[in-house]
Write a protein that holds these residues in place. Sequence first.
Motif, PDB file in Angstrom:
ATOM      1  N   PHE A 168      -1.432  -2.770  -5.142  1.00  0.00           N
ATOM      2  CA  PHE A 168      -1.879  -2.445  -3.791  1.00  0.00           C
ATOM      3  C   PHE A 168      -3.007  -1.417  -3.756  1.00  0.00           C
ATOM      4  CE2 PHE A 168       2.451  -4.028  -3.385  1.00  0.00           C
ATOM      5  CZ  PHE A 168       2.225  -5.079  -2.494  1.00  0.00           C
ATOM      6  N   GLY A 169      -3.614  -1.146  -4.897  1.00  0.00           N
ATOM      7  CA  GLY A 169      -4.756  -0.246  -4.931  1.00  0.00           C
ATOM      8  C   GLY A 169      -4.424   1.173  -4.509  1.00  0.00           C
ATOM      9  N   VAL A 170      -3.234   1.645  -4.846  1.00  0.00           N
ATOM     10  CA  VAL A 170      -2.801   3.003  -4.488  1.00  0.00           C
ATOM     11  C   VAL A 170      -3.255   3.956  -5.593  1.00  0.00           C
ATOM     12  CG1 VAL A 170      -0.816   4.473  -3.997  1.00  0.00           C
ATOM     13  CG2 VAL A 170      -0.834   2.086  -3.215  1.00  0.00           C
ATOM     14  N   GLU A 171      -3.913   5.015  -5.212  1.00  0.00           N
ATOM     15  CA  GLU A 171      -4.497   5.905  -6.212  1.00  0.00           C
ATOM     16  C   GLU A 171      -3.484   6.839  -6.851  1.00  0.00           C
ATOM     17  OE1 GLU A 171      -7.845   8.059  -4.825  1.00  0.00           O
ATOM     18  OE2 GLU A 171      -9.010   6.273  -4.279  1.00  0.00           O
ATOM     19  N   ARG A 172      -2.571   7.389  -6.067  1.00  0.00           N
ATOM     20  CA  ARG A 172      -1.733   8.464  -6.583  1.00  0.00           C
ATOM     21  C   ARG A 172      -0.256   8.068  -6.569  1.00  0.00           C
ATOM     22  NH1 ARG A 172      -5.565  10.177  -3.525  1.00  0.00           N
ATOM     23  NH2 ARG A 172      -4.310  10.463  -1.635  1.00  0.00           N
ATOM     24  N   GLY A 173       0.437   8.481  -7.635  1.00  0.00           N
ATOM     25  CA  GLY A 173       1.858   8.213  -7.742  1.00  0.00           C
ATOM     26  C   GLY A 173       2.615   9.457  -8.151  1.00  0.00           C
ATOM     27  N   TYR A 174       3.884   9.515  -7.753  1.00  0.00           N
ATOM     28  CA  TYR A 174       4.724  10.678  -8.031  1.00  0.00           C
ATOM     29  C   TYR A 174       6.120  10.208  -8.439  1.00  0.00           C
ATOM     30  CZ  TYR A 174       0.974  12.918  -5.426  1.00  0.00           C
ATOM     31  OH  TYR A 174      -0.267  13.334  -5.001  1.00  0.00           O
ATOM     32  N   ALA A 175       6.810  11.062  -9.181  1.00  0.00           N
ATOM     33  CA  ALA A 175       8.148  10.723  -9.650  1.00  0.00           C
ATOM     34  C   ALA A 175       9.226  11.065  -8.638  1.00  0.00           C
ATOM     35  CB  ALA A 175       8.435  11.440 -10.962  1.00  0.00           C
ATOM     36  N   SER A 176       8.921  11.906  -7.649  1.00  0.00           N
ATOM     37  CA  SER A 176       9.931  12.311  -6.672  1.00  0.00           C
ATOM     38  C   SER A 176       9.278  12.562  -5.321  1.00  0.00           C
ATOM     39  CB  SER A 176      10.660  13.576  -7.122  1.00  0.00           C
ATOM     40  OG  SER A 176       9.800  14.701  -7.031  1.00  0.00           O
ATOM     41  N   ILE A 177      10.088  12.496  -4.281  1.00  0.00           N
ATOM     42  CA  ILE A 177       9.570  12.763  -2.942  1.00  0.00           C
ATOM     43  C   ILE A 177       9.181  14.228  -2.804  1.00  0.00           C
ATOM     44  CG2 ILE A 177      11.847  13.182  -1.906  1.00  0.00           C
ATOM     45  CD1 ILE A 177      10.758  11.754   0.631  1.00  0.00           C
ATOM     46  N   HIS A 201       7.232  -3.816  -1.600  1.00  0.00           N
ATOM     47  CA  HIS A 201       6.137  -4.777  -1.688  1.00  0.00           C
ATOM     48  C   HIS A 201       5.949  -5.506  -0.357  1.00  0.00           C
ATOM     49  CE1 HIS A 201       5.125  -4.908  -6.107  1.00  0.00           C
ATOM     50  NE2 HIS A 201       6.174  -4.097  -6.087  1.00  0.00           N
ATOM     51  N   LEU A 202       7.047  -5.866   0.302  1.00  0.00           N
ATOM     52  CA  LEU A 202       6.922  -6.526   1.599  1.00  0.00           C
ATOM     53  C   LEU A 202       6.280  -5.604   2.630  1.00  0.00           C
ATOM     54  CD1 LEU A 202      10.337  -8.420   1.880  1.00  0.00           C
ATOM     55  CD2 LEU A 202       8.101  -9.353   1.255  1.00  0.00           C
ATOM     56  N   HIS A 203       6.675  -4.343   2.638  1.00  0.00           N
ATOM     57  CA  HIS A 203       6.065  -3.383   3.564  1.00  0.00           C
ATOM     58  C   HIS A 203       4.575  -3.234   3.274  1.00  0.00           C
ATOM     59  CE1 HIS A 203       9.859  -0.994   4.956  1.00  0.00           C
ATOM     60  NE2 HIS A 203      10.124  -2.285   4.797  1.00  0.00           N
ATOM     61  N   ALA A 204       4.233  -3.057   1.999  1.00  0.00           N
ATOM     62  CA  ALA A 204       2.830  -2.846   1.630  1.00  0.00           C
ATOM     63  C   ALA A 204       1.976  -4.068   1.947  1.00  0.00           C
ATOM     64  CB  ALA A 204       2.734  -2.492   0.148  1.00  0.00           C
ATOM     65  N   GLU A 205       2.514  -5.251   1.730  1.00  0.00           N
ATOM     66  CA  GLU A 205       1.775  -6.470   2.069  1.00  0.00           C
ATOM     67  C   GLU A 205       1.514  -6.548   3.568  1.00  0.00           C
ATOM     68  OE1 GLU A 205       4.264  -9.534   0.539  1.00  0.00           O
ATOM     69  OE2 GLU A 205       3.790  -9.086  -1.566  1.00  0.00           O
ATOM     70  N   TYR A 253      -3.479   6.420  10.050  1.00  0.00           N
ATOM     71  CA  TYR A 253      -2.350   7.255   9.664  1.00  0.00           C
ATOM     72  C   TYR A 253      -2.091   7.112   8.176  1.00  0.00           C
ATOM     73  CZ  TYR A 253      -1.981   7.471  14.659  1.00  0.00           C
ATOM     74  OH  TYR A 253      -2.287   7.678  15.977  1.00  0.00           O
ATOM     75  N   ARG A 254      -1.894   8.250   7.522  1.00  0.00           N
ATOM     76  CA  ARG A 254      -1.707   8.303   6.068  1.00  0.00           C
ATOM     77  C   ARG A 254      -0.218   8.138   5.762  1.00  0.00           C
ATOM     78  NH1 ARG A 254      -5.560  10.737   2.966  1.00  0.00           N
ATOM     79  NH2 ARG A 254      -3.981  11.937   1.802  1.00  0.00           N
ATOM     80  N   LEU A 255       0.094   7.110   4.989  1.00  0.00           N
ATOM     81  CA  LEU A 255       1.478   6.755   4.695  1.00  0.00           C
ATOM     82  C   LEU A 255       1.696   6.698   3.192  1.00  0.00           C
ATOM     83  CD1 LEU A 255       3.704   4.099   6.350  1.00  0.00           C
ATOM     84  CD2 LEU A 255       3.211   3.848   3.915  1.00  0.00           C
ATOM     85  N   ALA A 256       2.858   7.168   2.759  1.00  0.00           N
ATOM     86  CA  ALA A 256       3.282   7.028   1.366  1.00  0.00           C
ATOM     87  C   ALA A 256       4.578   6.245   1.321  1.00  0.00           C
ATOM     88  CB  ALA A 256       3.476   8.391   0.714  1.00  0.00           C
ATOM     89  N   VAL A 257       4.691   5.349   0.359  1.00  0.00           N
ATOM     90  CA  VAL A 257       5.902   4.566   0.155  1.00  0.00           C
ATOM     91  C   VAL A 257       6.767   5.269  -0.888  1.00  0.00           C
ATOM     92  CG1 VAL A 257       6.814   2.410  -0.785  1.00  0.00           C
ATOM     93  CG2 VAL A 257       4.906   2.367   0.829  1.00  0.00           C
ATOM     94  N   VAL A 258       8.049   5.427  -0.579  1.00  0.00           N
ATOM     95  CA  VAL A 258       9.006   6.057  -1.495  1.00  0.00           C
ATOM     96  C   VAL A 258       9.976   4.978  -1.959  1.00  0.00           C
ATOM     97  CG1 VAL A 258      10.719   7.866  -1.802  1.00  0.00           C
ATOM     98  CG2 VAL A 258       8.767   8.239  -0.271  1.00  0.00           C
ATOM     99  N   GLY A 259       9.922   4.662  -3.249  1.00  0.00           N
ATOM    100  CA  GLY A 259      10.648   3.515  -3.788  1.00  0.00           C
ATOM    101  C   GLY A 259       9.718   2.319  -3.822  1.00  0.00           C
ATOM    102  N   THR A 260       9.555   1.692  -4.994  1.00  0.00           N
ATOM    103  CA  THR A 260       8.547   0.629  -5.124  1.00  0.00           C
ATOM    104  C   THR A 260       9.164  -0.696  -5.576  1.00  0.00           C
ATOM    105  OG1 THR A 260       8.011   1.318  -7.387  1.00  0.00           O
ATOM    106  CG2 THR A 260       6.709   2.291  -5.603  1.00  0.00           C
TER     107      THR A 260
END
Length: 365
Positions: free
Chosen positions: A51-60, A17-21, A5-12
């Motif tokens: 966390f080796g995430v390729e893409r980032g965005y400024a807003s949801i 960090h705990l979720h990503a770990e 499942y493809r997941l994106a984290v909103v707020g870093t």
Amino acid sequence: MSSTYRLAVVGTGGIAHLHAESIRDHLAGRIELVAAVDPDAERLEAFKTAFGVERGYASIEELLAAEELDLVDLCTPPGLHADGAIAALKADVGAICEKPPALSLAEFDRIAAAAAASAGDFAVISQHRFGSAAQRVRNMLSSGVLGSLAVAKCDTLWYRPEAYFAVDWRGRWETEGGGPTMGHGIHQIDTLLSIVGPWSEVVATAHRHRRATNTEDVSHAIVTLENGASVSITNSLLSPRETSQIRLDFDCATIELDHLYGYGDDNWTITPLPDCADEVNQAWAGEPRGRASGHGAQFAVIADALDGKGAPPVTIDDARRTLELITAIYASAFTGRPVRAGDIDPTSPFYQRMDGSGTPWPDRK
């Protein structure tokens, strides 16, 4: 057959960090962290690198326009949860939200309406529900081996210094939604309700003893459950020896949990009555065992639910029951009256804001 499942984290921030770990360490191949969102470019880049995430965005909004996602994981400050969840659900993407899921019942019901119209589901992070010992207690209660619950207590006794509230959204009703009752005790309160079932009435007090906040720093509540049992709840940010405790006194045994921010099997103890000891100890020695509470435990159950095409836990109804009790604690504390489940409807000022028509102390600027 398990899917990825493809997941994106909103707020870093820290909780992201705990979720990503947890996802990286326990769910490789089941949940893929494909993107992240944060308006702070430097913080976003640090998270992507970590966390080796390729893409980032400024807003949801940018995220949802660009990515094909199964889930968004909302790790923003509480005041942004409702808008983020509704944006994802309108895009038919499932939303997983950190606690508290909303600043008020009014906001939460907006989320529920969006979820009802969406192909995606809404679930709340309630990681302490998913440790094996909590599940074992629920199983034992269902089997009847413990008898009925008579008395319980649920205490979140933590410490936060004045410097903790330097973050601008903390300690304010309009951005955090409350003090330790809302932002900290919600973890234990939610775990308690997952074991003991629905509540019916609460009588409460709330106090601002020490911290220069607009919210409380201590609250106390006596809750009557639907089954007639009574529960005392204390939430504090003024307790130097920090602990999180649940005690459950059943007809046949006392069960106690003592931990801080997460538990394993060893954090639980059971004390059966002599006449019940053999049956109770045999059940306590059974399964499930060996699974600590934590984000990884909940994300694993989320992936299992999606594999089975079911709604991820914790559901809209589960989360609203917990949020309604917290709202009722504030309403009772600030009106001086008992509050029953269902009393806080859209005509109540506490439906719109946790501080309702106002606190007994003045706001601090």
